[in-house]
Every structure is written in structure tokens, then in C-alpha cells.
Motif scaffolding. Structure first.
Motif, PDB file in Angstrom:
ATOM      1  N   PHE A 150       5.535  13.439   3.710  1.00  0.00           N
ATOM      2  CA  PHE A 150       4.765  14.663   3.480  1.00  0.00           C
ATOM      3  C   PHE A 150       3.559  14.415   2.576  1.00  0.00           C
ATOM      4  CE2 PHE A 150       9.120  16.213   4.360  1.00  0.00           C
ATOM      5  CZ  PHE A 150       8.845  16.968   5.491  1.00  0.00           C
ATOM      6  N   ASP A 151       2.906  13.263   2.730  1.00  0.00           N
ATOM      7  CA  ASP A 151       1.746  12.947   1.897  1.00  0.00           C
ATOM      8  C   ASP A 151       0.500  13.615   2.477  1.00  0.00           C
ATOM      9  OD1 ASP A 151      -0.213  11.921   0.284  1.00  0.00           O
ATOM     10  OD2 ASP A 151       0.327   9.824   0.589  1.00  0.00           O
ATOM     11  N   PRO A 152      -0.060  14.642   1.798  1.00  0.00           N
ATOM     12  CA  PRO A 152      -1.237  15.305   2.352  1.00  0.00           C
ATOM     13  C   PRO A 152      -2.483  14.427   2.328  1.00  0.00           C
ATOM     14  CG  PRO A 152      -0.786  16.141   0.164  1.00  0.00           C
ATOM     15  CD  PRO A 152       0.364  15.242   0.526  1.00  0.00           C
ATOM     16  N   PHE A 153      -2.455  13.347   1.523  1.00  0.00           N
ATOM     17  CA  PHE A 153      -3.595  12.430   1.512  1.00  0.00           C
ATOM     18  C   PHE A 153      -3.628  11.554   2.760  1.00  0.00           C
ATOM     19  CE2 PHE A 153      -3.454  13.574  -2.932  1.00  0.00           C
ATOM     20  CZ  PHE A 153      -4.789  13.553  -3.321  1.00  0.00           C
ATOM     21  N   LYS A 154      -2.545  11.541   3.523  1.00  0.00           N
ATOM     22  CA  LYS A 154      -2.511  10.778   4.774  1.00  0.00           C
ATOM     23  C   LYS A 154      -1.784  11.598   5.818  1.00  0.00           C
ATOM     24  CE  LYS A 154      -1.857   6.121   6.534  1.00  0.00           C
ATOM     25  NZ  LYS A 154      -2.877   5.186   6.091  1.00  0.00           N
ATOM     26  N   PRO A 155      -2.468  12.570   6.431  1.00  0.00           N
ATOM     27  CA  PRO A 155      -1.836  13.378   7.481  1.00  0.00           C
ATOM     28  C   PRO A 155      -1.335  12.492   8.621  1.00  0.00           C
ATOM     29  CG  PRO A 155      -3.952  14.312   6.819  1.00  0.00           C
ATOM     30  CD  PRO A 155      -3.862  12.952   6.185  1.00  0.00           C
ATOM     31  N   GLN A 156      -0.379  13.009   9.361  1.00  0.00           N
ATOM     32  CA  GLN A 156       0.274  12.200  10.384  1.00  0.00           C
ATOM     33  C   GLN A 156      -0.694  11.672  11.432  1.00  0.00           C
ATOM     34  OE1 GLN A 156       3.942  13.817  11.763  1.00  0.00           O
ATOM     35  NE2 GLN A 156       4.207  12.335  13.400  1.00  0.00           N
ATOM     36  N   ASP A 157      -1.777  12.392  11.698  1.00  0.00           N
ATOM     37  CA  ASP A 157      -2.714  11.886  12.695  1.00  0.00           C
ATOM     38  C   ASP A 157      -3.508  10.677  12.199  1.00  0.00           C
ATOM     39  OD1 ASP A 157      -4.513  13.050  10.912  1.00  0.00           O
ATOM     40  OD2 ASP A 157      -5.292  14.515  12.327  1.00  0.00           O
ATOM     41  N   GLN A 158      -3.314  10.287  10.926  1.00  0.00           N
ATOM     42  CA  GLN A 158      -3.963   9.093  10.383  1.00  0.00           C
ATOM     43  C   GLN A 158      -2.962   7.969  10.094  1.00  0.00           C
ATOM     44  OE1 GLN A 158      -6.610  10.302   7.082  1.00  0.00           O
ATOM     45  NE2 GLN A 158      -6.942  12.250   8.149  1.00  0.00           N
ATOM     46  N   LEU A 179       0.872  -1.176   0.000  1.00  0.00           N
ATOM     47  CA  LEU A 179       0.000   0.000   0.000  1.00  0.00           C
ATOM     48  C   LEU A 179       0.906   1.222   0.000  1.00  0.00           C
ATOM     49  CD1 LEU A 179      -2.330  -1.311   2.858  1.00  0.00           C
ATOM     50  CD2 LEU A 179      -2.589  -1.700   0.407  1.00  0.00           C
ATOM     51  N   LEU A 180       1.225   1.722  -1.182  1.00  0.00           N
ATOM     52  CA  LEU A 180       2.206   2.801  -1.340  1.00  0.00           C
ATOM     53  C   LEU A 180       1.479   4.129  -1.512  1.00  0.00           C
ATOM     54  CD1 LEU A 180       3.830   0.211  -1.844  1.00  0.00           C
ATOM     55  CD2 LEU A 180       5.012   1.401  -3.698  1.00  0.00           C
ATOM     56  N   ALA A 181       1.661   5.043  -0.573  1.00  0.00           N
ATOM     57  CA  ALA A 181       0.970   6.334  -0.589  1.00  0.00           C
ATOM     58  C   ALA A 181      -0.539   6.133  -0.608  1.00  0.00           C
ATOM     59  CB  ALA A 181       1.421   7.194  -1.773  1.00  0.00           C
ATOM     60  N   ALA A 182      -1.005   5.202   0.213  1.00  0.00           N
ATOM     61  CA  ALA A 182      -2.451   4.983   0.347  1.00  0.00           C
ATOM     62  C   ALA A 182      -3.059   6.123   1.163  1.00  0.00           C
ATOM     63  CB  ALA A 182      -2.717   3.650   1.033  1.00  0.00           C
TER      64      ALA A 182
END
Length: 285
Positions: free
Chosen positions: A211-219, A123-126
Motif C-alpha cells: 500500500f505504498d502511495p509513492f509507488k502505485p501498482q501501475d508503476q 531498494l526498500l519502498a523506493a
């Protein structure tokens, strides 16, 4: 790096799928993100993985590269069938499926419906369960070839590339018809409620770009909480959602040791400089 690559055509009831194949060894399949093919974006990565002793398989989405097929009223199962037919024709044994962004959804479907074809799912950049609203539409803006270049670059900067990375490389390589077909194939609502979401019982490899905005650190902990011991998670420092053109060395460092453990359990996996999730960076291994 691609001089030994060959192209095969695999036909099923709905499509003729071009499949790029290179290398020899346990099969690893690469599935691209929304609206893009699996050629230039993956060329360098595929060559490096093949050189490490794997057969790298790249089924091109219908409508992209040399693939053709029905483009209306297409389901995720239809797209999964394209990949499954490609694996049956070119893979000798179950494959590790590495799905980038949208490709991870297709990989989950293949694992759920055709489990005999799958060794593990990457799951790469999911995306996380709730990407920020201003990020969700960046793929359709970036892939709109009629939009002004400045608008598309802004979408690429916001949604795909980490700070300081040049997004110009992704102004090309988009297939608007493929993008529209794939967006329409995704069920509305919470994808976690769909039967394919768990990827059957396959082992899961999660790669989170820092730094993927589609998966913020809180997720970042979501998949660990859902899947427990089935999941191996790695972070690629400095990368955004595009991942492959941004931090290719970090991505290889994250994945090659995991592939070695999965496919060659009797061989030491070798060093990696990619840290697992830890309490120190807001997540757990």
C-alpha cells in the motif's frame, strides 16, 4: 536485541559519522529515509538480521543521532561518501546496502561511485517515477515539527502508513535540518536520467510495500523493465511507505532468504511467505 551493539565514529573531510554496528558475518548496511535517523526505526530489524548471521552497519546521516558535518550545499555524492567511509571502516568485504525510501537513492550513489564496497543494493519502498502530486509533499509536512499534530498525522496517514495502521509512532524521530539538507541534495527532474540511477552494475533487491502511495501498482513493473535479470522483487503485504514499523515480520520474510542467497550461496535460503510479483497481482517476477 541490541545489547551487543557498539557505536563507532568515522571521520572524513566533511563529517563525523556515528556508525552503529552489531552482529558478525557478511555486512548489511541500513540507510534511513528522509529526515530520520537509523536508530529506533531499524533497531528490531537490525537485531533480527544480526541474529541471522550478519554484521549490521547503520551509518547515521550527518545532523542525526551522533553524526555531525557540513549541512549546506550538500550533494548526493557527499552523502554517499559518508556511507562509503563508514563501510571502509566497519565492513569486512562488500556490503548489501538496504536503503529505505530516500536511503535507496544514497545506496544507488554508493554502488555507482564506490562499487568495490557494494555486494548488492536493496531498494526498500523506493518511489515510482510519478508519485501522485498530493503524496509528494507528505515527508516535508510530516517532518515539520512546527505544524499542528493533526496536520502531521494526516500527512503520515496519506503518505506513510497503510490503512488501519497507527501513524503516531512517527510523530517523533524527525530531524528538520536533516530533512531540508537531504531534499536539497536530490537533483531536480527525472532521477532516472542521472548516472547513479542504475546503481552501477550491482545486483538489485526491490521491496515494494503493498500500500505504498509513492509507488502505485501501475508503476510496480518499472524497475523490472529497466533492469531485467539484475532485479529481484518482493512485495510486503499490508505495509505502507513506512514499512519497518508496520510489517516487520513480512519484511524479514521478504529479505532474509534473498540475503542468504547473496551472501551464503551454498546454504539453502529457507522458507519465505512473501510472494514475488506475479501476473496475478499486476506485475511479473
Amino acid at each position: 536485541m541490541v545489547k551487543h551493539r557498539r557505536s563507532e565514529t568515522v571521520t572524513n573531510q566533511q563529517s563525523r559519522i556515528e556508525v552503529l554496528v552489531e552482529g558478525a558475518g557478511p555486512p548489511v548496511a541500513l540507510l534511513p529515509s528522509y529526515g530520520r535517523d537509523g536508530v529506533v526505526d531499524f533497531d528490531d530489524f537490525a537485531g533480527q538480521v544480526a541474529a541471522d548471521g550478519y554484521t549490521v552497519i547503520r551509518p547515521q546521516p550527518r545532523g542525526a543521532a551522533g553524526s555531525t558535518g557540513v549541512m549546506d550545499d550538500v550533494s548526493l555524492t557527499d552523502l554517499g561518501a559518508d556511507v562509503a567511509s563508514a563501510l571502509r571502516a566497519t565492513a569486512h568485504g562488500p556490503a548489501v546496502l538496504l536503503g529505505h525510501a530516500f536511503g535507496n537513492i544514497v545506496a544507488r550513489v554508493v554502488a555507482a561511485v564506490w562499487p568495490e564496497s557494494v555486494r548488492a543494493v536493496g531498494l526498500l519502498a523506493a518511489s515510482g517515477s510519478c508519485p501522485p502530486p498530493d503524496i509528494r509533499d507528505t515527508p516535508t509536512i510530516a517532518g515539520d515539527l512546527t505544524a499542528p499534530e493533526a496536520v502531521r498525522l494526516d500527512a503520515l496517514r496519506r503518505g506513510f502508513f497503510a490503512p488501519g495502521h497507527d501513524p503516531h509512532a512517527w510523530l517523533t524521530g524527525w530531524y528538520p535540518d536533516v530533512l531540508a539538507m537531504e531534499v536539497a541534495a536530490v537533483p531536480r527532474g527525472d532521477l532516472r536520467k542521472n548516472s547513479f540511477w542504475s546503481a552501477g552494475t550491482a545486483r538489485l533487491i526491490e521491496v515494494i510495500p503493498e500500500f505504498d502511495p509513492f509507488k502505485p501498482q501501475d508503476q510496480w513493473l518499472e524497475l523490472r523493465d529497466e533492469n531485467g535479470g539484475r532485479l529481484t522483487t518482493r512485495i510486503v503485504a499490508g505495509a505502507g511507505h513506512a514499512l519497518f514499523p508496520e510489517e516487520p515480520v513480512g519484511l524479514l520474510d521478504a529479505l532474509l532468504p534473498v540475503l542468504r542467497r547473496l551472501c551464503h550461496p551454498g546454504i539453502a535460503p529457507g522458507p519465505t511467505h512473501t510472494p514475488p510479483l506475479s501476473a496475478g497481482n499486476g506485475a511479473g517476477s
